[in-house]
Design a protein around this motif. Structure first.
Motif, PDB file in Angstrom:
ATOM      1  N   LEU A 122       0.836  -1.190   0.000  1.00 51.91           N
ATOM      2  CA  LEU A 122       0.000   0.000   0.000  1.00 51.91           C
ATOM      3  C   LEU A 122       0.875   1.244   0.000  1.00 51.91           C
ATOM      4  O   LEU A 122       1.995   1.228   0.531  1.00 51.91           O
ATOM      5  CB  LEU A 122      -0.905   0.028   1.233  1.00 51.91           C
ATOM      6  N   VAL A 123       0.348   2.340  -0.549  1.00 54.58           N
ATOM      7  CA  VAL A 123       1.026   3.633  -0.483  1.00 54.58           C
ATOM      8  C   VAL A 123       0.414   4.409   0.675  1.00 54.58           C
ATOM      9  O   VAL A 123      -0.774   4.731   0.662  1.00 54.58           O
ATOM     10  CB  VAL A 123       0.870   4.416  -1.802  1.00 54.58           C
ATOM     11  N   ILE A 124       1.227   4.677   1.694  1.00 54.83           N
ATOM     12  CA  ILE A 124       0.739   5.373   2.876  1.00 54.83           C
ATOM     13  C   ILE A 124       1.696   6.492   3.265  1.00 54.83           C
ATOM     14  O   ILE A 124       2.814   6.590   2.744  1.00 54.83           O
ATOM     15  CB  ILE A 124       0.569   4.417   4.084  1.00 54.83           C
ATOM     16  N   THR A 125       1.248   7.325   4.179  1.00 56.88           N
ATOM     17  CA  THR A 125       2.101   8.349   4.792  1.00 56.88           C
ATOM     18  C   THR A 125       1.673   8.504   6.242  1.00 56.88           C
ATOM     19  O   THR A 125       0.499   8.312   6.577  1.00 56.88           O
ATOM     20  CB  THR A 125       1.988   9.693   4.050  1.00 56.88           C
ATOM     21  N   ALA A 126       2.628   8.797   7.106  1.00 52.10           N
ATOM     22  CA  ALA A 126       2.291   9.056   8.506  1.00 52.10           C
ATOM     23  C   ALA A 126       1.529  10.359   8.618  1.00 52.10           C
ATOM     24  O   ALA A 126       1.801  11.324   7.893  1.00 52.10           O
ATOM     25  CB  ALA A 126       3.561   9.119   9.346  1.00 52.10           C
ATOM     26  N   LEU A 127       0.568  10.419   9.513  1.00 52.57           N
ATOM     27  CA  LEU A 127      -0.115  11.670   9.812  1.00 52.57           C
ATOM     28  C   LEU A 127       0.728  12.481  10.787  1.00 52.57           C
ATOM     29  O   LEU A 127       1.394  11.922  11.671  1.00 52.57           O
ATOM     30  CB  LEU A 127      -1.504  11.396  10.391  1.00 52.57           C
ATOM     31  N   GLY A 128       0.706  13.787  10.608  1.00 56.36           N
ATOM     32  CA  GLY A 128       1.551  14.667  11.400  1.00 56.36           C
ATOM     33  C   GLY A 128       1.283  14.545  12.886  1.00 56.36           C
ATOM     34  O   GLY A 128       0.132  14.677  13.330  1.00 56.36           O
ATOM     35  N   GLY A 129       2.329  14.301  13.650  1.00 53.52           N
ATOM     36  CA  GLY A 129       2.201  14.152  15.086  1.00 53.52           C
ATOM     37  C   GLY A 129       2.098  12.714  15.541  1.00 53.52           C
ATOM     38  O   GLY A 129       2.123  12.429  16.749  1.00 53.52           O
ATOM     39  N   SER A 130       1.978  11.780  14.592  1.00 50.02           N
ATOM     40  CA  SER A 130       1.827  10.375  14.961  1.00 50.02           C
ATOM     41  C   SER A 130       3.055   9.834  15.664  1.00 50.02           C
ATOM     42  O   SER A 130       4.196  10.204  15.363  1.00 50.02           O
ATOM     43  CB  SER A 130       1.544   9.523  13.722  1.00 50.02           C
ATOM     44  N   ILE A 131       2.817   8.915  16.576  1.00 49.52           N
ATOM     45  CA  ILE A 131       3.913   8.158  17.172  1.00 49.52           C
ATOM     46  C   ILE A 131       4.311   7.036  16.217  1.00 49.52           C
ATOM     47  O   ILE A 131       3.625   6.766  15.225  1.00 49.52           O
ATOM     48  CB  ILE A 131       3.526   7.577  18.546  1.00 49.52           C
ATOM     49  N   ALA A 132       5.424   6.363  16.529  1.00 51.43           N
ATOM     50  CA  ALA A 132       5.887   5.224  15.744  1.00 51.43           C
ATOM     51  C   ALA A 132       5.157   3.954  16.171  1.00 51.43           C
ATOM     52  O   ALA A 132       4.567   3.879  17.250  1.00 51.43           O
ATOM     53  CB  ALA A 132       7.389   5.054  15.935  1.00 51.43           C
ATOM     54  N   THR A 133       5.200   2.975  15.311  1.00 51.69           N
ATOM     55  CA  THR A 133       4.759   1.640  15.699  1.00 51.69           C
ATOM     56  C   THR A 133       5.836   1.008  16.573  1.00 51.69           C
ATOM     57  O   THR A 133       6.996   1.447  16.561  1.00 51.69           O
ATOM     58  CB  THR A 133       4.528   0.754  14.466  1.00 51.69           C
ATOM     59  N   PRO A 134       5.507  -0.024  17.333  1.00 49.80           N
ATOM     60  CA  PRO A 134       6.552  -0.742  18.076  1.00 49.80           C
ATOM     61  C   PRO A 134       7.581  -1.329  17.113  1.00 49.80           C
ATOM     62  O   PRO A 134       7.309  -1.515  15.922  1.00 49.80           O
ATOM     63  CB  PRO A 134       5.778  -1.850  18.797  1.00 49.80           C
ATOM     64  N   GLU A 135       8.754  -1.619  17.620  1.00 52.28           N
ATOM     65  CA  GLU A 135       9.792  -2.243  16.802  1.00 52.28           C
ATOM     66  C   GLU A 135       9.247  -3.531  16.200  1.00 52.28           C
ATOM     67  O   GLU A 135       8.657  -4.357  16.896  1.00 52.28           O
ATOM     68  CB  GLU A 135      11.029  -2.544  17.655  1.00 52.28           C
ATOM     69  N   GLY A 136       9.443  -3.688  14.910  1.00 48.06           N
ATOM     70  CA  GLY A 136       8.890  -4.844  14.231  1.00 48.06           C
ATOM     71  C   GLY A 136       7.531  -4.593  13.611  1.00 48.06           C
ATOM     72  O   GLY A 136       6.997  -5.426  12.878  1.00 48.06           O
ATOM     73  N   GLY A 137       6.941  -3.413  13.897  1.00 49.42           N
ATOM     74  CA  GLY A 137       5.672  -3.038  13.291  1.00 49.42           C
ATOM     75  C   GLY A 137       4.465  -3.638  13.983  1.00 49.42           C
ATOM     76  O   GLY A 137       4.574  -4.303  15.016  1.00 49.42           O
ATOM     77  N   ILE A 138       3.312  -3.384  13.402  1.00 46.77           N
ATOM     78  CA  ILE A 138       2.036  -3.903  13.898  1.00 46.77           C
ATOM     79  C   ILE A 138       1.441  -4.810  12.824  1.00 46.77           C
ATOM     80  O   ILE A 138       1.412  -4.453  11.644  1.00 46.77           O
ATOM     81  CB  ILE A 138       1.061  -2.752  14.221  1.00 46.77           C
ATOM     82  N   HIS A 139       0.970  -5.989  13.248  1.00 41.78           N
ATOM     83  CA  HIS A 139       0.329  -6.933  12.337  1.00 41.78           C
ATOM     84  C   HIS A 139      -1.029  -7.269  12.939  1.00 41.78           C
ATOM     85  O   HIS A 139      -1.096  -7.890  14.007  1.00 41.78           O
ATOM     86  CB  HIS A 139       1.171  -8.193  12.151  1.00 41.78           C
ATOM     87  N   ALA A 140      -2.095  -6.852  12.271  1.00 44.16           N
ATOM     88  CA  ALA A 140      -3.418  -7.016  12.869  1.00 44.16           C
ATOM     89  C   ALA A 140      -4.489  -6.991  11.799  1.00 44.16           C
ATOM     90  O   ALA A 140      -4.279  -6.460  10.697  1.00 44.16           O
ATOM     91  CB  ALA A 140      -3.666  -5.908  13.892  1.00 44.16           C
ATOM     92  N   PRO A 141      -5.666  -7.528  12.100  1.00 42.14           N
ATOM     93  CA  PRO A 141      -6.793  -7.410  11.173  1.00 42.14           C
ATOM     94  C   PRO A 141      -7.298  -5.977  11.125  1.00 42.14           C
ATOM     95  O   PRO A 141      -7.120  -5.225  12.088  1.00 42.14           O
ATOM     96  CB  PRO A 141      -7.845  -8.355  11.765  1.00 42.14           C
ATOM     97  N   ILE A 142      -7.915  -5.617   9.999  1.00 39.38           N
ATOM     98  CA  ILE A 142      -8.484  -4.280   9.896  1.00 39.38           C
ATOM     99  C   ILE A 142      -9.989  -4.343  10.113  1.00 39.38           C
ATOM    100  O   ILE A 142     -10.625  -5.380   9.872  1.00 39.38           O
ATOM    101  CB  ILE A 142      -8.167  -3.611   8.545  1.00 39.38           C
ATOM    102  N   VAL A 143     -10.532  -3.233  10.575  1.00 37.46           N
ATOM    103  CA  VAL A 143     -11.975  -3.086  10.689  1.00 37.46           C
ATOM    104  C   VAL A 143     -12.352  -1.769  10.027  1.00 37.46           C
ATOM    105  O   VAL A 143     -11.782  -0.723  10.329  1.00 37.46           O
ATOM    106  CB  VAL A 143     -12.451  -3.151  12.157  1.00 37.46           C
ATOM    107  N   ARG A 144     -13.282  -1.835   9.079  1.00 35.70           N
ATOM    108  CA  ARG A 144     -13.602  -0.690   8.231  1.00 35.70           C
ATOM    109  C   ARG A 144     -14.824   0.054   8.753  1.00 35.70           C
ATOM    110  O   ARG A 144     -15.815  -0.544   9.188  1.00 35.70           O
ATOM    111  CB  ARG A 144     -13.882  -1.150   6.797  1.00 35.70           C
ATOM    112  N   PHE A 145     -14.748   1.427   8.660  1.00 34.68           N
ATOM    113  CA  PHE A 145     -15.885   2.272   9.000  1.00 34.68           C
ATOM    114  C   PHE A 145     -16.060   3.327   7.909  1.00 34.68           C
ATOM    115  O   PHE A 145     -15.078   3.820   7.343  1.00 34.68           O
ATOM    116  CB  PHE A 145     -15.674   2.951  10.354  1.00 34.68           C
ATOM    117  N   ASP A 146     -17.323   3.673   7.650  1.00 35.80           N
ATOM    118  CA  ASP A 146     -17.622   4.670   6.618  1.00 35.80           C
ATOM    119  C   ASP A 146     -17.187   6.070   7.021  1.00 35.80           C
ATOM    120  O   ASP A 146     -16.951   6.912   6.158  1.00 35.80           O
ATOM    121  CB  ASP A 146     -19.127   4.707   6.329  1.00 35.80           C
TER     122      ASP A 146
END
Length: 476
Positions: A122-146
């Motif tokens: 995916l093409v993404i960008t961090a939002l301004g002010g965001s913290i980092a993910t933990p070392e190794g990143g985050i791996h999780a299911p997504i849940v979608r909202f309108d």
């Protein structure tokens, strides 16, 4: 021919100014009409603006010689020095800067992949002010909202342990009102998601384009609520996830951000003035913001605004006789990270805000201005409109009395300061807003010049006006 025309134009301006008489020195009187000489000078300023390349030269200089200028970085300070040098070289009566404490945030890397059921980057960008993910990143299911509202209505069981995906499309409008509807998901989505136990949030970009570029922008955290990483994905990637969801509702994402908040630094609001001839302590403020996000070159957001208000004030500076009030150009610091320069200006100038006659800001790209809105005393609204009737020759309609003035001056009305909104055509503004695609080629020189013409016309007429604009209309 052009030299002869300019010579004749200059002669006309001199002659017109010589005819100007300001018999009413009472700033609180309710005179209903601008004198014909004032209107003529304003129109001549507009004519000169339409022939001038100064604004384009300024925004080209800023984007080429400085480029991206995120608040608190070395490029931010380079932009401050650029502005000081340019304003001094243009010969303004006063040029100075005022310190502003700004947050420092480092973007780092941003990577995301759909890992199942169909592996796709995916093409993404961090939002301004965001913290980092933990070392190794985050791996999780997504849940979608309108929308953000849909997320707020969800149960904790739906969200806990997942990456929230807010899929709220931003629709194209001349006024940019689609942005107002969707931007809450960017600014407040992380708070709502974290309250329900989400591990991260990735939103559909707040943009009207179909380019595979993600739109950044500031997000917020709330004291007492866990901070989670926040990013935006490109609109085509949001569409891709929706196509996947039609095939399988169980989608897993891998997300890695290395963004970091790094404390505070000193930046500056940069200010230039055309000193008023008879009411120098009264101020007509025209502003823009000097900072930009770090992925494009900050051409439309807000190099264009910087160029527009600077070029407009320069035309007034060069008049043989200055207007009654002072024209103050304010190039604000750190707008993108929370209107920091605007808030600081309002605080630092609290004692003189009663002398601010009116304020306006250019911060919506370089599309042509199509409407002039005000926020003044309702009793004199129509009188003030009458002062600006000749702006119709520039394709500008007279609007309503509900202006906000622009982001960095939006806090001034509640402090009693009248404002104006010079509405620009933003039909394509959110195609490029906060992306790597915010570059000089998006600016049409003729449209930029029309903006300068309208701002010069507006600022001069307001600097000459004898109408008492206060108390201003309450927000409806």
């Amino acid at each position: 021919m052009k030299l002869l025309y300019r010579a004749a134009l200059t002669a006309l301006v001199f002659a017109t100014l010589s005819a100007c008489q300001h018999t009413d020195n009472n700033p609180t009187s309710n005179v209903t009409e601008v004198s014909n000489p004032d209107s003529a000078v304003a129109q001549q300023l507009a004519s000169k603006a339409l022939e001038s390349n100064l604004a384009y030269e300024l925004v080209e200089s800023l984007t080429v010689e400085v480029g991206p200028r995120l608040a608190g970085t070395e490029k931010d300070l380079l932009a401050v020095q650029w502005a000081m040098d340019k304003l001094n070289a243009l010969g303004f009566d006063k040029v100075y800067k005022e310190a502003v404490q700004v947050p420092v945030w480092h973007r780092g890397i941003a990577q995301a992949t759909i890992t199942a059921p169909f592996e796709q980057p995916l093409v993404i960008t961090a939002l301004g002010g965001s913290i980092a993910t933990p070392e190794g990143g985050i791996h999780a299911p997504i849940v979608r909202f309108d929308s953000l509202d849909a997320l707020k209505q969800a149960s904790r069981e739906q969200v806990a342990g997942k990456i929230v995906f807010i899929d709220h499309k931003t629709h194209r409008h001349k006024s940019g009102k689609g942005y107002v509807i969707t931007v809450g998901g960017r600014s407040r989505g992380a708070i709502s998601a974290a309250e329900k136990g989400a591990v991260a949030i990735v939103i559909r970009s707040i943009g009207t384009d179909s380019d595979r570029m993600a739109h950044t922008g500031m997000m917020r955290y709330k004291e007492g609520i866990a901070k989670i990483p926040a990013a935006a994905m490109s609109n085509p990637d949001a569409d891709l996830i929706n196509a996947m969801l039609k095939r399988d509702t169980n989608i897993t994402m891998s997300l890695t951000l290395s963004s970091e908040n790094q404390g505070f630094a000193t930046s500056y609001n940069v200010i230039a003035e055309v000193t008023g001839s008879s009411k120098p302590d009264e101020v007509v403020l025209i502003g823009a913001h000097l900072d930009s996000w770090d992925e494009g070159t900050g051409a439309i957001d807000d190099g264009a605004g910087v160029a527009i208000v600077t070029a407009a004030a320069k035309l007034i500076q060069d008049l043989p006789q200055k207007p009654a009030r002072t024209i103050r150009v304010v190039l604000y610091a750190a707008e993108e990270v929370g209107l920091v320069g605007g808030k600081t200006y309002a605080k630092d100038h609290a004692d003189e805000l009663e002398k601010h006659y009116i304020a306006a800001e250019s911060d919506f790209g370089a599309g042509k201005i199509y409407q002039l809105d005000l926020r003044v005393n309702p009793a004199v609204f129509e009188q003030v409109q009458q002062l600006h009737t000749s702006v119709s020759t520039l394709g500008v309609a007279l609007g309503n009395n509900q202006a906000s003035g622009g982001p960095d001056v939006s806090m001034l009305p509640r402090l009693g300061v009248p404002v104006a909104s010079l509405r620009q055509d933003g039909s394509d503004y959110f195609d490029y807003h906060h992306t790597p695609n915010d570059t000089l080629d998006k600016i049409v020189p003729e449209s930029l010049a029309q903006n300068v013409a309208v701002y010069a016309h507006f600022a001069y007429i307001m600097a000459q006006s004898n109408i008492n604009l206060r108390p201003i209309a309450k927000k409806q």
